[in-house]
Design a protein around this motif. Structure first.
Motif, PDB file in Angstrom:
ATOM      1  N   GLY A 391       0.834  -1.201   0.000  1.00  0.00           N
ATOM      2  CA  GLY A 391       0.000   0.000   0.000  1.00  0.00           C
ATOM      3  C   GLY A 391       0.862   1.241   0.000  1.00  0.00           C
ATOM      4  N   PRO A 392       0.256   2.404  -0.203  1.00  0.00           N
ATOM      5  CA  PRO A 392       1.028   3.644  -0.252  1.00  0.00           C
ATOM      6  C   PRO A 392       1.676   3.968   1.076  1.00  0.00           C
ATOM      7  N   SER A 393       2.844   4.564   1.007  1.00  0.00           N
ATOM      8  CA  SER A 393       3.535   4.969   2.223  1.00  0.00           C
ATOM      9  C   SER A 393       2.828   6.167   2.840  1.00  0.00           C
ATOM     10  N   SER A 394       3.028   6.334   4.124  1.00  0.00           N
ATOM     11  CA  SER A 394       2.456   7.469   4.838  1.00  0.00           C
ATOM     12  C   SER A 394       3.463   7.897   5.875  1.00  0.00           C
ATOM     13  N   GLN A 395       3.039   8.814   6.760  1.00  0.00           N
ATOM     14  CA  GLN A 395       3.947   9.246   7.819  1.00  0.00           C
ATOM     15  C   GLN A 395       4.306   8.099   8.751  1.00  0.00           C
ATOM     16  N   TYR A 396       3.527   7.024   8.710  1.00  0.00           N
ATOM     17  CA  TYR A 396       3.784   5.885   9.583  1.00  0.00           C
ATOM     18  C   TYR A 396       4.582   4.791   8.870  1.00  0.00           C
ATOM     19  N   GLY A 397       4.805   4.929   7.578  1.00  0.00           N
ATOM     20  CA  GLY A 397       5.579   3.951   6.843  1.00  0.00           C
ATOM     21  C   GLY A 397       4.746   3.228   5.810  1.00  0.00           C
ATOM     22  N   GLY A 398       5.402   2.300   5.106  1.00  0.00           N
ATOM     23  CA  GLY A 398       4.734   1.508   4.098  1.00  0.00           C
ATOM     24  C   GLY A 398       4.721   0.043   4.494  1.00  0.00           C
ATOM     25  N   PHE A 399       3.861  -0.750   3.828  1.00  0.00           N
ATOM     26  CA  PHE A 399       3.725  -2.163   4.139  1.00  0.00           C
ATOM     27  C   PHE A 399       4.203  -2.984   2.947  1.00  0.00           C
ATOM     28  N   TYR A 400       4.999  -4.024   3.248  1.00  0.00           N
ATOM     29  CA  TYR A 400       5.625  -4.823   2.208  1.00  0.00           C
ATOM     30  C   TYR A 400       5.437  -6.307   2.495  1.00  0.00           C
ATOM     31  N   GLY A 401       5.312  -7.073   1.407  1.00  0.00           N
ATOM     32  CA  GLY A 401       5.243  -8.513   1.523  1.00  0.00           C
ATOM     33  C   GLY A 401       6.596  -9.130   1.228  1.00  0.00           C
ATOM     34  N   PHE A 402       6.987 -10.107   2.047  1.00  0.00           N
ATOM     35  CA  PHE A 402       8.276 -10.764   1.907  1.00  0.00           C
ATOM     36  C   PHE A 402       8.059 -12.260   1.679  1.00  0.00           C
ATOM     37  N   LYS A 403       8.741 -12.818   0.685  1.00  0.00           N
ATOM     38  CA  LYS A 403       8.747 -14.248   0.458  1.00  0.00           C
ATOM     39  C   LYS A 403       9.976 -14.849   1.115  1.00  0.00           C
ATOM     40  N   LEU A 404       9.784 -15.958   1.807  1.00  0.00           N
ATOM     41  CA  LEU A 404      10.901 -16.618   2.470  1.00  0.00           C
ATOM     42  C   LEU A 404      11.616 -17.530   1.481  1.00  0.00           C
ATOM     43  N   GLU A 405      12.906 -17.261   1.273  1.00  0.00           N
ATOM     44  CA  GLU A 405      13.728 -18.106   0.413  1.00  0.00           C
ATOM     45  C   GLU A 405      14.352 -19.249   1.213  1.00  0.00           C
ATOM     46  N   ALA A 406      14.630 -19.008   2.489  1.00  0.00           N
ATOM     47  CA  ALA A 406      15.183 -20.035   3.378  1.00  0.00           C
ATOM     48  C   ALA A 406      14.830 -19.658   4.811  1.00  0.00           C
ATOM     49  N   THR A 407      14.465 -20.656   5.610  1.00  0.00           N
ATOM     50  CA  THR A 407      14.093 -20.407   6.998  1.00  0.00           C
ATOM     51  C   THR A 407      15.014 -21.182   7.929  1.00  0.00           C
ATOM     52  N   ASP A 408      14.938 -20.873   9.200  1.00  0.00           N
ATOM     53  CA  ASP A 408      15.694 -21.616  10.201  1.00  0.00           C
ATOM     54  C   ASP A 408      14.728 -22.357  11.120  1.00  0.00           C
ATOM     55  N   GLU A 409      15.285 -23.111  12.046  1.00  0.00           N
ATOM     56  CA  GLU A 409      14.452 -23.926  12.926  1.00  0.00           C
ATOM     57  C   GLU A 409      13.580 -23.071  13.829  1.00  0.00           C
TER      58      GLU A 409
END
Length: 452
Positions: A391-409
């Protein structure tokens, strides 16, 4: 004189007092309400404030609420002697209780937006509140035992303080909304600075048996400054700024959490069955869509037998996709290439990715390393790719989606716990703590930054 007669006389006196106060200018009325404040910063040790998390505590809260609502004309008497709403069945609803010597004498429920929405949205427009940053919670189901309604707020103010702390520190809530009787709205406006959602009164509010209601909202991000401006110079027992923002009450039993989750669900299959099948017909009265929605969030073994049945036409091919996404609020750091770490706040996660808030713009399709504090003692280091701008950024920041390429335990164990546990107590089960091995030199540098 019977108790009912005494109650009727007190009600008539309160109504006469309100009529007299209404003659005064609003500023004078608000000043009088504020002079009536009596918030004890050191309540007696036999007062306990906690989340109602047992069948017995919930039953006592629902019974207290029933009697208060029947007495005020907000509901008709129910054979169970309890007021149990469909919203109480959701994991996004938390019920607080105040107990004196182990006996429940006060209760309040906080309804965070879930699959059923909010009770008041059927009568009030929340679009302006939704357009602002931050989560919303409706404050509802407030009741204090009659024996403690004339004690200068000895139960009410501690309950409200617990609500304030819980919403700001645990429930990930910025905006509170309420629907109250017109006789009570000025108390919320004068003491807590709620703002009305609309100028006019809703003549018939179905959630309160057709009684009139006024909707209002409070921005918790702005509340401390308002409290300090009005109450900052007042004596201790009339200083709501100090009481809400600075004072810590040992009477409050804060929730214990393994992970930085934002809800504290308590509904086991047995508790759901007791309140919504045995004591009431709450599940049987749900429409088809709400039955399906319940099944979309309670998919673990043991729940199927107590949830309301679905029509044969939809059984076996669920029309609502089940989202295995979990609401948390976790501090995190992101490293992209050789750049300095960037601060993130993870607000939702799953086995394959997460959503986070960033105060600065982030490039899409960039790879990096994220270190996420899933809990106080559970820190995960994962490889990620930024795949979506939420979504659009604002004074509070923007929201982003992240895909996990590798995870840990650590990450996998957290997701497994969230998938396998339905109540807050489930997440506290002892699990071995594994040390995640950072991936590559960038991750090593990120770990060094976080540690030192």
């Amino acid at each position: 004189m019977s108790r009912i007669q005494r109650s009727s006389i007190r009600k008539q006196l309160r109504q006469a007092l309100r009529r007299a106060l209404n003659v005064l200018p609003m500023a004078w009325r608000f000043a009088l309400y504020r002079r009536m404040i009596d918030c004890d910063p050191a309540p007696p040790a036999n007062l306990q404030l906690k989340i109602a998390d047992t069948r017995e505590e919930l039953a006592a809260c629902f019974a207290l609420l029933h009697d208060a609502y029947v007495g005020s004309g907000f509901m008709k008497p129910h054979p169970s002697g309890m007021r149990v709403t469909q919203y109480h069945a959701l994991p996004t609803t938390t019920t607080l209780c105040a107990k004196i010597d182990g006996v429940v004498v006060g209760t309040m429920s906080m309804i965070r937006e879930g699959v059923f929405g909010f009770p008041l949205q059927a009568a009030f427009d929340l679009s302006e509140v939704r357009a602002k940053e931050g989560q919303i919670a409706e404050i509802s189901a407030l009741a204090v035992h009659p024996d403690y309604r004339r004690t200068g707020g000895a139960i009410l103010f501690p309950l409200m303080k617990f609500m304030y702390e819980y919403c700001t520190e645990y429930f990930d809530t910025r905006h509170l909304v309420i629907a109250v009787n017109p006789d009570k709205i000025e108390l919320y406006e004068s003491l807590l600075f709620f703002k009305r959602l609309r100028d006019n009164v809703v003549d018939r509010y179905d959630f309160a048996n057709g009684a009139p209601a006024v909707g209002a909202t409070l921005d918790l991000a702005h509340a401390p400054a308002l409290f300090e401006q009005v109450y900052g110079g007042r004596s201790t027992r009339k200083n709501l700024f100090k009481y809400f923002v600075q004072t810590r009450l040992p009477n409050i039993q804060s929730p214990r959490r393994r992970y930085h989750t934002t809800n504290d669900p308590v509904m086991t299959p047995e508790i759901l069955d007791h309140f919504f099948n045995q004591q009431t017909q709450g599940f049987a009265e749900l429409d088809e869509r709400r039955r399906l929605l319940l099944r979309s969030i309670y998919g673990l073994p043991g729940y199927d037998a107590v949830l309301p049945p679905t029509p044969p036409s939809v059984a076996g091919h669920h029309p609502l996709r089940r989202h295995q996404r979990f609401s948390l609020r976790c501090p995190a750091q992101l490293v992209l290439g050789d750049d300095a770490p960037l601060a993130l706040t993870v607000i939702e996660l799953s086995a394959g990715g997460f959503q986070a808030e960033s105060k600065v713009p982030l490039p899409l399709d960039a790879d990096g390393i994220a270190q996420v504090e899933l809990g106080t003692r559970d820190c995960s280091t994962v490889q990620v790719r930024i795949v979506r701008n939420g979504g659009p950024s604002s004074q509070y920041g923007g929201f982003y989606g992240f895909k996990l390429e590798a995870t840990d335990e650590v990450w996998r164990r957290c997701v497994a716990a969230l998938e396998q546990g339905q109540t807050a107590a489930d997440l506290m089960r002892p699990m071995p703590i594994a040390v995640a091995t950072p991936v590559g030199p960038t991750a090593t540098r990120l770990a060094d930054v976080a540690l030192g």
